[in-house]
Design a protein around this motif. Structure first.
Motif, PDB file in Angstrom:
ATOM      1  N   VAL A 153       0.809  -1.216   0.000  1.00 51.85           N
ATOM      2  CA  VAL A 153       0.000   0.000   0.000  1.00 51.85           C
ATOM      3  C   VAL A 153       0.843   1.267   0.000  1.00 51.85           C
ATOM      4  CG1 VAL A 153      -1.643   1.366   1.343  1.00 51.85           C
ATOM      5  CG2 VAL A 153      -2.053  -1.065   0.977  1.00 51.85           C
ATOM      6  N   SER A 154       1.757   1.378   0.969  1.00 55.11           N
ATOM      7  CA  SER A 154       2.551   2.603   1.057  1.00 55.11           C
ATOM      8  C   SER A 154       3.431   2.780  -0.181  1.00 55.11           C
ATOM      9  CB  SER A 154       3.425   2.593   2.316  1.00 55.11           C
ATOM     10  OG  SER A 154       4.302   1.483   2.322  1.00 55.11           O
ATOM     11  N   THR A 155       3.894   1.666  -0.757  1.00 56.57           N
ATOM     12  CA  THR A 155       4.713   1.738  -1.966  1.00 56.57           C
ATOM     13  C   THR A 155       3.914   2.290  -3.138  1.00 56.57           C
ATOM     14  OG1 THR A 155       5.954  -0.189  -1.193  1.00 56.57           O
ATOM     15  CG2 THR A 155       6.203   0.420  -3.511  1.00 56.57           C
ATOM     16  N   LEU A 156       2.694   1.806  -3.311  1.00 57.67           N
ATOM     17  CA  LEU A 156       1.839   2.290  -4.392  1.00 57.67           C
ATOM     18  C   LEU A 156       1.538   3.778  -4.237  1.00 57.67           C
ATOM     19  CD1 LEU A 156      -0.628  -0.704  -4.640  1.00 57.67           C
ATOM     20  CD2 LEU A 156       0.760   0.162  -6.520  1.00 57.67           C
ATOM     21  N   ILE A 157       1.288   4.201  -3.014  1.00 56.15           N
ATOM     22  CA  ILE A 157       0.963   5.609  -2.770  1.00 56.15           C
ATOM     23  C   ILE A 157       2.155   6.498  -3.100  1.00 56.15           C
ATOM     24  CG2 ILE A 157       0.530   7.269  -0.903  1.00 56.15           C
ATOM     25  CD1 ILE A 157      -1.423   5.230   0.277  1.00 56.15           C
ATOM     26  N   THR A 385       2.958  10.430   3.500  1.00 55.15           N
ATOM     27  CA  THR A 385       3.260   9.094   2.972  1.00 55.15           C
ATOM     28  C   THR A 385       4.382   8.365   3.699  1.00 55.15           C
ATOM     29  OG1 THR A 385       4.799  10.052   1.365  1.00 55.15           O
ATOM     30  CG2 THR A 385       2.509   9.789   0.667  1.00 55.15           C
ATOM     31  N   ALA A 386       5.107   9.058   4.599  1.00 52.17           N
ATOM     32  CA  ALA A 386       6.299   8.455   5.208  1.00 52.17           C
ATOM     33  C   ALA A 386       5.977   7.189   5.994  1.00 52.17           C
ATOM     34  CB  ALA A 386       7.006   9.471   6.112  1.00 52.17           C
ATOM     35  N   PHE A 387       4.848   7.170   6.710  1.00 54.75           N
ATOM     36  CA  PHE A 387       4.505   6.016   7.550  1.00 54.75           C
ATOM     37  C   PHE A 387       3.093   5.516   7.270  1.00 54.75           C
ATOM     38  CE2 PHE A 387       7.941   8.077   9.805  1.00 54.75           C
ATOM     39  CZ  PHE A 387       8.704   7.015  10.269  1.00 54.75           C
ATOM     40  N   VAL A 388       2.591   5.776   6.054  1.00 59.91           N
ATOM     41  CA  VAL A 388       1.198   5.445   5.777  1.00 59.91           C
ATOM     42  C   VAL A 388       0.934   3.941   5.851  1.00 59.91           C
ATOM     43  CG1 VAL A 388       1.485   5.335   3.256  1.00 59.91           C
ATOM     44  CG2 VAL A 388      -0.736   5.920   4.235  1.00 59.91           C
TER      45      VAL A 388
END
Length: 467
Positions: A153-157, A385-388
């Protein structure tokens, strides 16, 4: 690729599974990342199809019919429940680890757990030890579900700051659609392996465990993260305004838990999921009882399949739409439209209008799926986005809570009303009216979501240090 300096001053290359090793080289296409995420989510989406094993697992000893020593459905029901519990727990507690080690190591760990869980469960079937199924699919597999769900998830964002909703919707749509592949595949494999001495479940578990491990590992190997200073060509980060609630700052995962925004969005997800998940579990029985002697069991099964399609499609359509109308406005639609549709359902049922009854629930289930796929982008808008990925993992405890609350509301209220003389066709009226009230409360919670106060924002030094 940058190297790591050891205490003695010697430089060494980062390990293959390290976060540094996954940093994309110049020229890497970000459109390679969604397929890597789908390779994981299509596999773990099998969880929605686990019920196809329940019947055969009650005849492991008897083969053609249940023997006295065979497992009961109530005993088997704990396998899926444990998997969902450990999905929520692993997603919540492994969030910090995910942000530290990166998506490749997390996704590969998910592959080992989910695939390995099937192998342990197969041994449990061969030895007829239910505790091994609880441990295998429930605990180990559940951990794989949680890690696999949040890891991309965080990678896609980060790869799609201009299309956050679309990117996460693409992957999470895979989770909703995984069952559509897994259900017929599982049935076909069980029929292939079935014999006079085996129901075919254990062999099917082994095949699925190996296949899912390979697919999820390919996704882990293919995943890449962007450089810290990367952004799409020609894209300018949006200016933070009251109308566009998209922050350019970042909030640490632990600090996010100290903000009212986290708990309001937790309630937003909880109430949206509660309103849908109970109906999803009772859809077949509900439509048959609402239209007695009109809807057959086969037609009811078709209704369930239709709801699954809208659940899956809604994950992509609503999340993509949120890129244009905004995350907060998308949830306003979920709650306002959902409340109206729930209120109308009993009217259509009493009038015998099957078409509008089905249409209402299809739209409701599309918004149920859309709630899952839109919330990661909502969190990124609010907390950066750093810790999403870690924040999203902790928010998924709302899913676990709703997984209990939704079915309890639907099942127990219905049972209470039937026990007190209410006709089965009318027993869902109170339930859907309660769902309407929950959605109104969700609308209010969403209304209260404001910008995160600047006191919670990370400084440049904290961002550089990663803590």
């Amino acid at each position: 690729m940058s190297s790591i300096t050891e205490p003695g001053g010697n430089a060494r290359s980062p390990s293959f599974f390290s976060k540094q090793a996954t940093i994309a080289q110049p020229g890497f296409s970000r459109w390679m990342v969604p397929p890597a995420a789908l390779a994981v989510h299509l596999c773990i989406g099998q969880a929605y199809a686990f019920s196809v094993f329940n019947g055969p697992l009650t005849k492991v000893i008897g083969i053609s019919q249940s023997a006295p020593d065979d497992w009961s459905l109530t005993t088997l029901g704990w396998i899926f429940s444990l998997a969902i519990v450990f999905l929520g727990l692993s997603a919540a507690f492994a969030g910090k680890w995910l942000e530290k080690v990166g998506p490749r190591r997390t996704m590969f760990t998910a592959a080992c757990c989910f695939g390995g869980g099937f192998i342990v469960s197969a041994i449990g079937v061969w030895t007829h030890q239910i505790v091994l199924l609880y441990l295998g699919y429930g605990v180990i597999g559940g951990i794989g579900l949680g890690l696999g769900y949040v890891s991309p998830v965080s990678t896609l964002i980060r790869w799609f700051p201009d299309r956050r909703g679309m990117a996460t919707g693409m992957a999470i749509m895979g989770f909703g659609g995984g069952a559509m592949i897994a259900a017929p595949l599982s049935v076909a494999l069980m029929n292939h392996f079935k014999s006079a001495t085996s129901i075919g479940v254990a062999e099917t578990f082994v095949v699925l465990g190996i296949a899912y491990f390979i697919s999820m590992s390919i996704g882990a190997l293919a995943i890449r993260i962007p450089r810290a200073d990367w952004k799409p060509a020609g894209w300018t980060p949006p200016v933070e305004t009251k109308q566009k609630m998209i922050t350019r700052n970042h909030v640490h995962i632990d600090q996010a838990l100290k903000t009212p925004q986290f708990y309001l969005i937790w309630l937003v997800l909880f109430l949206n999921v509660t309103a849908g998940i109970g109906i999803l579990g009772q859809a077949s029985v509900m439509i048959q009882e609402s239209f007695k002697n009109t809807v057959s069991a086969a037609a009811a099964a078709g209704f369930v399949g239709l709801l699954s399609l809208f659940n899956m499609g809604g994950r992509f359509v609503w999340a993509s739409a949120s890129d244009y109308v905004g995350r907060k406005n998308t949830y306003y639609i979920f709650f306002a439209l959902g409340a109206v549709l729930y209120w109308l359902v009993p009217t259509f049922a009493s009038a015998g209008n099957i078409a509008f009854f089905v249409l209402c629930y299809c739209v409701i289930l599309s918004m149920y799926g859309g709630g899952f796929s839109t919330v990661p982008a909502y969190l990124a808008d609010m907390f950066g986005t750093a810790f999403v990925g870690g924040i999203h993992g902790r928010l998924l405890t709302a899913w676990a809570a709703a997984g209990v609350a939704g079915p309890v509301l639907v099942n127990y209220i219905r049972a209470y009303q039937v026990a007190n003389g209410v006709a089965k066709a009318d027993a869902y009226t109170m339930t859907v009216h309660i769902m309407t009230v929950l959605l109104v409360i969700g609308f209010i919670c969403n209304l209260l979501v404001k910008h995160v106060h600047e006191k919670h924002h990370m400084t440049e030094a904290q961002l550089a240090a990663g803590n």
